[in-house]
Design a protein around this motif. Structure first.
Motif, short mmCIF file in Angstrom:
data_model
loop_
_atom_site.label_atom_id
_atom_site.label_comp_id
_atom_site.label_asym_id
_atom_site.label_seq_id
_atom_site.Cartn_x
_atom_site.Cartn_y
_atom_site.Cartn_z
N TYR A 54 0.81 -1.22 0.00
CA TYR A 54 0.00 0.00 0.00
C TYR A 54 0.85 1.27 0.00
N ILE A 55 2.06 1.19 0.54
CA ILE A 55 2.97 2.33 0.55
C ILE A 55 4.35 1.84 0.14
N ALA A 56 5.20 2.79 -0.22
CA ALA A 56 6.56 2.43 -0.66
C ALA A 56 7.54 3.48 -0.17
N GLN A 57 8.82 3.10 -0.12
CA GLN A 57 9.88 4.02 0.28
C GLN A 57 10.64 4.45 -0.97
N PRO A 58 10.46 5.70 -1.40
CA PRO A 58 11.08 6.13 -2.66
C PRO A 58 12.60 6.21 -2.59
N HIS A 59 13.16 6.46 -1.41
CA HIS A 59 14.62 6.48 -1.23
C HIS A 59 14.92 6.11 0.21
N ASP A 68 -0.07 2.83 -6.14
CA ASP A 68 -1.37 2.77 -6.82
C ASP A 68 -2.37 1.97 -6.00
N ARG A 69 -1.89 0.89 -5.41
CA ARG A 69 -2.78 0.06 -4.60
C ARG A 69 -3.26 0.82 -3.36
N GLY A 70 -2.37 1.61 -2.78
CA GLY A 70 -2.76 2.41 -1.62
C GLY A 70 -3.79 3.46 -1.97
N ARG A 279 -9.79 5.63 -12.24
CA ARG A 279 -8.74 4.72 -12.68
C ARG A 279 -7.41 5.30 -12.19
N ILE A 280 -6.61 4.48 -11.53
CA ILE A 280 -5.40 4.94 -10.88
C ILE A 280 -4.18 4.26 -11.48
N GLY A 281 -3.23 5.06 -11.98
CA GLY A 281 -1.95 4.52 -12.43
C GLY A 281 -2.08 3.44 -13.48
N HIS A 282 -1.60 2.24 -13.15
CA HIS A 282 -1.60 1.14 -14.10
C HIS A 282 -3.00 0.67 -14.48
N GLU A 283 -4.02 1.07 -13.70
CA GLU A 283 -5.39 0.71 -14.05
C GLU A 283 -5.83 1.35 -15.36
#
Length: 340
Positions: A54-59, A68-70, A279-283
């Motif tokens: 649901y979240i990610a660490q960009p750096h 996108d899932r978040g 529709r979000i991102g890859h959707e």
């Protein structure tokens, strides 16, 4: 860990990231939100959210950003779309109600939506195939030339000219006009087949043949693919969010120039049962739009059925509640104006 608290943490991360465009850390969440737990507990929740995608660490910083899932979970858990203020509603109504025809309505709507959302606005023209005929007018423009004018319930006006096999009789044209007024009004294309089959006793063979040709022109016009088109405004708004796009604005702008891409997306989103579709991102299923989100709502005819869509495209880091509310409001005013 409480699932509800985890969703509260996700909501807080989305809201803070949308507001600041900076990765969100546990300390900031404690300071800005009343989550009722310690920074250490929030860090554990964030680790679980990251493991779930649901979240990610960009750096390497401690901050996290939504995936996108978040964003999808955040949008799906919106129980209400905040209403616009009374001044905003009055401004929309006043601006759109001054339009003089369908083209003006579409032009005003797309410019207004771009201004209100600060995104790229998209308005799809009402589809003739999904519209209902309000009136068919026949106008002789020569000895054998007949102008056929179609007016739909959504304000579309189309004109076609046909060549009659013999000189036109104004009395006959008036009779055909009256027949069409009685039999065509309120019908969709699927209902036109066999429209004149039971009129053989009322008209001569020549006059009936002319009536059949007029109906054929109506059907051909409603079947045309060329009327499927969209209008865009506000592409310059993307420049203000250029840092939100992983590569550059180029792929996004190229995708927006391809009307077939937008028409496919609008068609797919028309199948959603929700009043407002996202529709979000890859959707979006298009490489050029993977860094964007597309929010749309249908607008309709007098029966309430959607005949086209209106929407806004922007970076995935958008204010979803506000964008959804604005798109829905403009769609409702479009329906009211066109049905009026």
């Amino acid at each position: 860990m409480s699932d509800e608290r985890r969703m509260d943490v996700l909501r807080a991360i989305v809201e803070d990231y949308v507001a600041t465009s900076e990765p969100v850390g546990s300390r900031a969440l404690v300071e800005r939100h009343s989550l009722g737990v310690s920074s250490a507990t929030i860090r554990n929740d964030m680790a679980a959210l990251e493991d779930s995608g649901y979240i990610a660490q960009p750096h390497t910083s401690a901050g996290r950003i939504p995936t996108d899932r978040g964003y999808r979970v955040f949008v799906d858990r919106l129980t209400t779309v905040k209403p616009l203020s009374a001044p905003e509603k009055r401004a929309i109504s006043a601006f759109l109600e001054d339009a003089v025809d369908l083209d003006d309505v579409v032009d005003r709507s797309v410019r207004l939506l771009a201004q209100l959302t600060h995104q790229v606005a998209v308005v799809q023209y009402p589809s003739l195939r999904r519209s209902t005929l309000r009136h068919v007018e026949l106008v002789p423009v020569g000895q054998r030339q007949l102008l056929v004018v179609l007016i739909t319930d959504t304000g579309r006006v189309e004109q076609r000219t046909l060549e009659a096999a013999r000189d036109l009789d104004e009395v006959v044209v008036a009779q055909l006009r009256a027949t069409l007024a009685a039999r065509v009004a309120g019908r969709r294309i699927a209902e036109l087949a066999g429209l004149v089959d039971d009129l053989a006793e009322q008209y001569s063979a020549d006059d009936l043949a002319l009536l059949r040709r007029v109906v054929a022109v109506v059907e051909e016009t409603l079947h045309q693919e060329s009327e499927e088109r969209v209008v865009l405004a506000g592409t310059a708004n993307l420049a203000r969010s250029k840092d939100d796009f992983a590569r550059s604005l180029g792929p996004v702008l190229e995708a927006l120039e391809e009307q077939v891409v937008l028409m496919r997306l609008l068609s797919d989103m028309a199948e959603d049962s929700a009043t407002v579709s996202v529709r979000i991102g890859h959707e979006t299923q298009h490489d050029g739009l993977v860094s964007t989100s597309f929010v749309t709502s249908g607008y309709g005819d007098e029966s309430g059925a959607a005949v086209a869509r209106v929407g806004a495209i922007g970076p995935t880091r958008m204010d979803y509640p506000a964008t959804m509310a604005t798109v829905r409001a403009v769609a409702r005013y479009l329906t009211r104006i066109l049905a009026g």
